[in-house]
Structure formats: C-alpha cells, structure tokens
Scaffold this motif. Sequence first.
Motif, PDB file in Angstrom:
ATOM      1  N   TYR A 128     -65.694  47.921  89.578  1.00  0.00           N
ATOM      2  CA  TYR A 128     -64.143  48.385  89.393  1.00  0.00           C
ATOM      3  C   TYR A 128     -63.988  46.747  87.704  1.00  0.00           C
ATOM      4  O   TYR A 128     -62.676  47.747  87.260  1.00  0.00           O
ATOM      5  CB  TYR A 128     -62.996  47.268  90.693  1.00  0.00           C
ATOM      6  CG  TYR A 128     -62.833  47.937  91.535  1.00  0.00           C
ATOM      7  CD1 TYR A 128     -62.265  49.253  92.012  1.00  0.00           C
ATOM      8  CD2 TYR A 128     -64.079  47.921  92.849  1.00  0.00           C
ATOM      9  CE1 TYR A 128     -62.380  49.972  93.127  1.00  0.00           C
ATOM     10  CE2 TYR A 128     -63.988  49.176  94.196  1.00  0.00           C
ATOM     11  CZ  TYR A 128     -63.004  49.761  93.875  1.00  0.00           C
ATOM     12  OH  TYR A 128     -62.606  50.848  95.499  1.00  0.00           O
ATOM     13  N   ASN A 129     -64.568  46.296  87.661  1.00  0.00           N
ATOM     14  CA  ASN A 129     -64.492  45.616  86.371  1.00  0.00           C
ATOM     15  C   ASN A 129     -65.074  46.456  85.146  1.00  0.00           C
ATOM     16  O   ASN A 129     -64.075  46.657  84.538  1.00  0.00           O
ATOM     17  CB  ASN A 129     -65.687  44.360  86.839  1.00  0.00           C
ATOM     18  CG  ASN A 129     -64.667  43.292  87.594  1.00  0.00           C
ATOM     19  OD1 ASN A 129     -63.682  43.103  87.825  1.00  0.00           O
ATOM     20  ND2 ASN A 129     -66.078  42.783  88.017  1.00  0.00           N
ATOM     21  N   THR A 130     -65.786  47.001  84.995  1.00  0.00           N
ATOM     22  CA  THR A 130     -66.441  48.127  84.111  1.00  0.00           C
ATOM     23  C   THR A 130     -65.672  49.223  84.337  1.00  0.00           C
ATOM     24  O   THR A 130     -66.078  50.529  83.363  1.00  0.00           O
ATOM     25  CB  THR A 130     -67.210  48.312  83.898  1.00  0.00           C
ATOM     26  OG1 THR A 130     -68.200  48.616  85.417  1.00  0.00           O
ATOM     27  CG2 THR A 130     -67.920  46.875  83.804  1.00  0.00           C
ATOM     28  N   LYS A 131     -65.412  50.237  85.590  1.00  0.00           N
ATOM     29  CA  LYS A 131     -64.569  51.393  85.945  1.00  0.00           C
ATOM     30  C   LYS A 131     -65.587  51.879  85.457  1.00  0.00           C
ATOM     31  O   LYS A 131     -64.986  53.407  85.111  1.00  0.00           O
ATOM     32  CB  LYS A 131     -63.727  51.590  84.976  1.00  0.00           C
ATOM     33  CG  LYS A 131     -62.489  50.312  84.589  1.00  0.00           C
ATOM     34  CD  LYS A 131     -61.912  50.912  85.789  1.00  0.00           C
ATOM     35  CE  LYS A 131     -61.151  49.708  85.495  1.00  0.00           C
ATOM     36  NZ  LYS A 131     -59.530  49.676  87.043  1.00  0.00           N
TER      37      LYS A 131
END
Length: 227
Positions: free
Chosen positions: A94-97
């Motif tokens: 979810y941080n880097t998608k």
Amino acid sequence: MKTILILAITAMTTLANAQQIQPSVSVTGEGKVIAVPDEVTISLGVQTQGKVAETVKSENDTSVDKVLAFLMKMNIPQNQVQTEYVSLNKNYDYNTKTYNYNASQTISVKLKDLSRYDEVMSGLVASGINTINGVDFGSSKMETYEAEARKKAVADAKMKAQEYAGVLNQKIGKALMIAEQSTNAPQPQPMYKAAMMSESMDSSQRTLAPGEITITSKIQISFELLN
C-alpha cells in the motif's frame, strides 16, 4: 395378579443386577522417563521476494538446489531430508502502490548425530537458508522409553489403588479395565530467524543445547475391590 408378577420379576432383576455389580476402584497412573536426546529434526526454509513472479520462483528454486546440494555433500541420507511446504504469493504494498511476490520453501532435516549440528547449520546458512522455524529433539530409543513409561504408569496406578483400598481396610484384586490415556514427549518449539545469526558463524561454536526430554504416559485402570 399380573401386577404382583411384574413387581416380583422387577425385584428379582434388580437383585440380580445388584449382585453382578463388581465393587471396584478406578485410578489414573502416571509414568515418566527422562532421556537425553540423540537426534534432532530442524525445520528451515528459503524465502525470496521480488517484482516478477517467474524470477522470484526461479531464484528461490536455485537457492533450494544449493541447500539440497550441500546436504548431499554432507552425506545426509535422502530419507532424512523432506520438503514440507512450497508457496508463491502475490502481495500488494500500500505504500508503493505496487505488487510483489514472495516465494517460500520449507525443508525438514533430521540429524541422527547431534555433534554435527553446528557444522551443518553453518553450511546451511552459507548455502542460502534465511529462515529457521524450529528444532524438534528426539531419541532413537523412543519406543523403549515409551514402554518403560507405560510400565511405570501401571505401577503408579496399582500403588494408588492399594493406598485407597488400605484406608478402607480393603484390598485390590485383579485389573478389570486398562485404558491408555496418552503417551508423549512434549517439548517447546523455539523460533529463530537465520538473518539474525551472525554472518561469521563458526562451525566450532556450540549453539545447540539439547537438554532433556520427558516421556510421559498416563493409564487408567480399574481394580477389583476386595473385603
């Protein structure tokens, strides 16, 4: 007349059943045998992460091949090496998608010579394992120890039954029923991470403490209770 006959039959049946009831004492005996382990099973694994599934799986397989080659070089018999688990998972960050993949294989290795543990573990880490899930200590004489524990459990049950009967100024007779409840050798399952191990791990270091294993047997026995 019919009612009297039924009551008479009922009374006779009740009396007969009462006479058939055998006075007894039921106890549970426990037997323990403490043994020093002479073998160990190690659960270890290789985990690989990356962005491309095919690449991650290929790299993981290559690392596992190196591990298996090392074990063969160490003359570990094939029947003492077993693949336990193989997986390839797709995960979303979810941080880097972005998505990434995690490939994992778990192998169990049984060593029947504990003196080789440090040497083998040092080589396995160098070969590419990065996860150690736990160790399971055992004994090549386990069946003998289990039989001894069961005998102790029976003796313990008999002693308890004699004590109970003695308080009542009675004695015990033959065994009417014997039921084994359990026979096992429980032990903790420590968890380790190979990444936490020193890269300079020396095979001369002593990193294994086998301690002792306790084989426990529980047996329930019912004895005749005699006047």
